[in-house]
Design a protein around this motif. Structure first.
Motif, PDB file in Angstrom:
ATOM      1  N   GLU A 122     -36.225 -85.588 -23.132  1.00  0.00           N
ATOM      2  CA  GLU A 122     -37.021 -86.503 -23.944  1.00  0.00           C
ATOM      3  C   GLU A 122     -37.585 -85.790 -25.176  1.00  0.00           C
ATOM      4  O   GLU A 122     -37.614 -86.338 -26.281  1.00  0.00           O
ATOM      5  N   LEU A 123     -38.022 -84.534 -24.993  1.00  0.00           N
ATOM      6  CA  LEU A 123     -38.587 -83.779 -26.115  1.00  0.00           C
ATOM      7  C   LEU A 123     -37.523 -83.451 -27.157  1.00  0.00           C
ATOM      8  O   LEU A 123     -37.803 -83.377 -28.357  1.00  0.00           O
ATOM      9  N   LYS A 124     -36.305 -83.231 -26.716  1.00  0.00           N
ATOM     10  CA  LYS A 124     -35.207 -82.986 -27.667  1.00  0.00           C
ATOM     11  C   LYS A 124     -34.970 -84.205 -28.550  1.00  0.00           C
ATOM     12  O   LYS A 124     -34.747 -84.078 -29.758  1.00  0.00           O
ATOM     13  N   LYS A 125     -35.034 -85.407 -27.936  1.00  0.00           N
ATOM     14  CA  LYS A 125     -34.846 -86.634 -28.715  1.00  0.00           C
ATOM     15  C   LYS A 125     -35.937 -86.757 -29.768  1.00  0.00           C
ATOM     16  O   LYS A 125     -35.693 -87.187 -30.893  1.00  0.00           O
ATOM     17  N   ARG A 126     -37.152 -86.389 -29.401  1.00  0.00           N
ATOM     18  CA  ARG A 126     -38.300 -86.574 -30.294  1.00  0.00           C
ATOM     19  C   ARG A 126     -38.521 -85.365 -31.210  1.00  0.00           C
ATOM     20  O   ARG A 126     -39.436 -85.374 -32.034  1.00  0.00           O
ATOM     21  N   LYS A 127     -37.717 -84.303 -31.019  1.00  0.00           N
ATOM     22  CA  LYS A 127     -37.800 -83.093 -31.855  1.00  0.00           C
ATOM     23  C   LYS A 127     -39.203 -82.482 -31.840  1.00  0.00           C
ATOM     24  O   LYS A 127     -39.738 -82.063 -32.867  1.00  0.00           O
TER      25      LYS A 127
END
Length: 748
Positions: free
Chosen positions: A105-110
């Motif tokens: 999820e954090l990768k999607k939100r950068k």
């Protein structure tokens, strides 16, 4: 709220209906967010107090509400706390699942910082699951981000992870290096749990390390365990306390105390089983709490339905009226804000005036402190120079007695170290003068390679004590004869090499000197000192060259030192037209380097020190009668022997009163007068002698620091000043010239 709307629907004015309905719209999301944060905070507090079953229930409630309200930001934060809790509860598979979900999820939100923190946690989890390659990759991802952003506090957790990983892989020496790099950062930031965990891990690594890699590993392990226990007991860290019994058992086994080892292991197993049952109970309650999801979903759905109905029932006219009222309220608030702002500005002006007063007081205190420092340095000068005179004087006498070749080498090293120590004391005591660039650079001919060998010989014992290897890589194309200040260059090299030796254990220190270019009898040399010790953090690299500065208070306690060495190096190099450079990484070592210009000397003059003595007629001093006024018995003996070796006749007085009496009763060719003595001082004694004998040469032979007050000594009646410790050649030169010139003192 809905009940109020129904009850007053026909009589309530439009603005009241709007405010009531608006509050319903705005209140619900805020209440939900507040409730999420409340449960989240409660969960973290329960974790801190080790009430794990309640912690997992509170965090589950917060997670459900965040999910139902579609508040992804809060949900990610809560889920991260849940993953951390499962890691703490040793429920590693569940923790891994949660951590991976968060990372996706954090990768999607950068969210790069949060992603680095999640990778750190995943790395620690994979270590416990024995997934070493995955653990190393996760820690590397985190390390890259924290290094790039200079986030030392979070990077310390990565270093801890590396240390535990290497410990698990049985690379004990590497593990100790990583843990040593992390511990001071935890200590500075009051991260007590992390520090205790790191010290426990270090104790285990030391205990299992090879004695060739880490000497006294068992003793160091016990010390590390004791420091960990001090923190654990002060903070009631139950899990770490239990783990400590296992390490104590291993230590007892190493010491062949099998009874104590068995007792500690039994305590560990019993308490560990009890703690595991607590963990299982908490995990079980967490699973049960998941059944409440339907209840919360129903509440949220019902609230959403009510809101939809209310939204449709409010017409455009009510909204317009409400907006008008809202505008009036906003204008009122704006007026109030301006009023308060004026008040705040007035208070800020008062505060600024108070701060100015405080700064003025601070300035006055700093000036008083500076004066006190100057007085302290003046006092300590004498106390340091007096014993150093004994060292250098005795070394000279021993060198004059035809020692054996191996003894002569040791004595020359002692002489070199004495000269360096004298230079270091001068720099410490005159630090303000050094930083103000008032120190003069001398220019004499010297052999650089010989100077380097002297430095390495002086530091060999330090290297041996720390099990370090010194490697010299010297460019043989460098000219043998250079012109510059060899003593200050030696001081720079001793400080830098000594610094590397101090922060390296069982490692290597490389000294590299290379010729960069040679043009018109000038040569540019590159000096480089590199080690593979604990390294210096990015943050501390900016301040490490400041006076009395070290990487941290903990570094000072562990490795010692005044924090002056690198400051002296920086100032000396600047005086010599150069600049110190640094490259370092925690856990991997440091590299210092600088470039400096020297003139190529036409004639090598190691004998320059004795040239003045050769020019004077030492036989002219034979049978001259000298009075040595000195209260220190060792110094009396040294000065007397140096004089008598040159066939001079010597009497000794213990104090100023005896000196005055002896001068009245005897004829002397010259007096060597100490300054600080019991009774009357050397200055007072000289003034009294001048009352009845103005022509007798008197030289101040003193350990007092001489700055710019030479005229004051001459006015007191002295013909010359010789600071202790002295070079013997200069000592006789000044005596000879004083006798030759019969220089009269300046009349006061």
């Amino acid at each position: 709220m809905i009940y109020l709307l129904k009850k007053y629907k026909t009589i309530a004015p439009l603005w009241l209906l709007f405010l009531i309905s608006s509050s319903v719209f705005s209140q619900q999301p805020k209440d939900t967010l507040a409730l999420i944060q409340k449960y989240h905070a409660e969960g973290r507090a329960f974790v801190q107090n080790q009430v794990f079953d309640e912690a997992i229930i509170s965090l589950s409630k917060a997670n459900k509400l965040a999910f139902a309200s579609k508040n992804t930001e809060e949900q990610l934060q809560v889920e991260f706390s849940i993953a951390q809790l499962h890691y703490y509860l040793r429920n590693y598979h569940k923790a891994e699942k949660e951590a991976k979900k968060i990372i996706l999820e954090l990768k999607k939100r950068k969210k790069e910082k949060e992603l680095a923190e999640a990778y750190t946690l995943l790395g620690l989890i994979n270590i416990q699951l024995n997934k070493f390659p995955q653990a190393e990759e996760a820690l590397k991802q985190a390390d890259n981000w924290f290094t790039k952003t200079n986030d030392e506090k979070n990077r310390a957790n990565v270093l801890l992870g590396y240390g535990i990983l290497e410990l698990k892989k049985h690379n004990y020496k590497v593990a100790i290096n990583y843990l040593d790099a992390a511990i001071p950062i935890f200590e500075v930031n009051d991260l007590f749990y992390h520090e205790a965990y790191a010290r426990l891990s270090k104790s285990e690594a030391l205990l299992n390390s090879n004695s060739n890699d880490v000497p006294n590993g068992l003793q160091q392990s016990k010390q590390s365990l004791q420091k960990a226990l001090t923190i654990i007991d002060a903070n009631a860290f139950v899990k770490l306390k239990i783990d400590s019994y296992k390490i104590e058992s291993y230590i007892a086994l190493k010491e062949n105390n099998y009874t104590l080892a068995e007792e500690n292991m039994a305590i560990y197993e019993q308490k560990n089983d009890s703690l595991y049952q607590v963990f299982l109970s908490a995990i079980s309650k967490g699973i049960d709490s998941e059944g409440d999801a339907g209840y919360y979903s129903e509440i949220i759905d019902k609230q959403q339905t009510d809101l939809d109905k209310q939204r449709r029932s409010i017409n455009f006219g009510k909204m317009t009226t409400g907006l008008s009222i809202a505008l009036i309220v906003i204008l009122s608030l704006l007026t109030l804000s301006l009023y308060k702002n004026n008040n705040l500005r007035a208070k800020a002006n008062d505060l600024l005036q108070d701060k100015n007063n405080e700064l003025q007081l601070a300035k006055e205190k700093a000036e008083k402190a500076s004066l006190a420092k100057a007085q302290f340095l003046s006092t300590i000068t004498h106390e340091l120079r007096t014993p150093l005179y004994a060292v250098t004087g005795l070394t000279h006498l021993l060198l004059e007695e035809n020692p054996k070749p191996d003894q002569k080498e040791h004595l020359n090293s002692l002489k070199f170290s004495g000269e360096y120590l004298l230079s270091l004391i001068n720099n410490i005591l005159d630090l303000n003068k050094l930083e103000a660039n008032k120190v003069e650079i001398e220019k004499t001919s010297f052999d650089l390679k010989k100077r380097l060998n002297d430095v390495l010989i002086a530091l060999k014992k330090t290297a041996d004590d720390k099990k370090n290897n010194l490697h010299l890589e010297y460019d043989e194309t460098i000219p043998n004869k250079l012109a510059g200040d060899p003593l200050k260059l030696s001081q720079i090299l001793i400080n830098l090499i000594g610094n590397s030796l101090k922060f390296t254990q069982n490692g290597d220190v490389f000294i590299r000197i290379k010729k960069m270019k040679e043009i018109n009898n000038r040569v540019l040399l590159h000096f480089e000192i590199e080690d593979n010790g604990v390294g210096i953090s990015k943050k501390k690299q900016k301040s490490i060259f400041e006076s009395f500065s070290q990487a941290s208070l903990q570094i000072n306690r562990k490795f010692g030192g005044t924090g002056l060495g690198l400051a002296i190096v920086k100032n000396l190099l600047e005086l010599m037209g150069s600049k110190i450079q640094l490259e370092s990484q925690l856990g991997k070592g440091s590299k210092f380097w600088f470039d400096i210009n020297f003139a190529v000397s036409e004639e090598y003059s190691e004998t320059k020190d004795t040239r003045s003595a050769n020019e004077i007629d030492l036989t002219a001093l034979e049978n001259k009668k000298v009075l040595v006024v000195e209260d220190n018995k060792i110094n009396q003996m040294i000065t007397k022997k140096i004089l008598e070796k040159n066939k001079m006749v010597c009497d000794v007085a213990d104090n100023g009163m005896d000196a005055i009496k002896l001068v009245k009763e005897n004829e002397y060719d010259i007096i060597l007068m100490d300054i600080h003595m019991p009774g009357i001082s050397g200055i007072e004694a000289t003034q009294d002698i001048r009352k009845f004998n103005k022509g007798l040469p008197i030289i101040a032979l003193t350990a007092v620091t001489i700055d710019e007050n030479l005229d004051d000594f001459y006015r007191a009646g002295f013909n010359e000043i010789i600071p202790k410790p002295f070079k013997t050649e200069e000592f006789f030169e000044k005596i000879y010239k004083t006798l030759e010139s019969r220089k009269m003192p300046i009349e006061g």
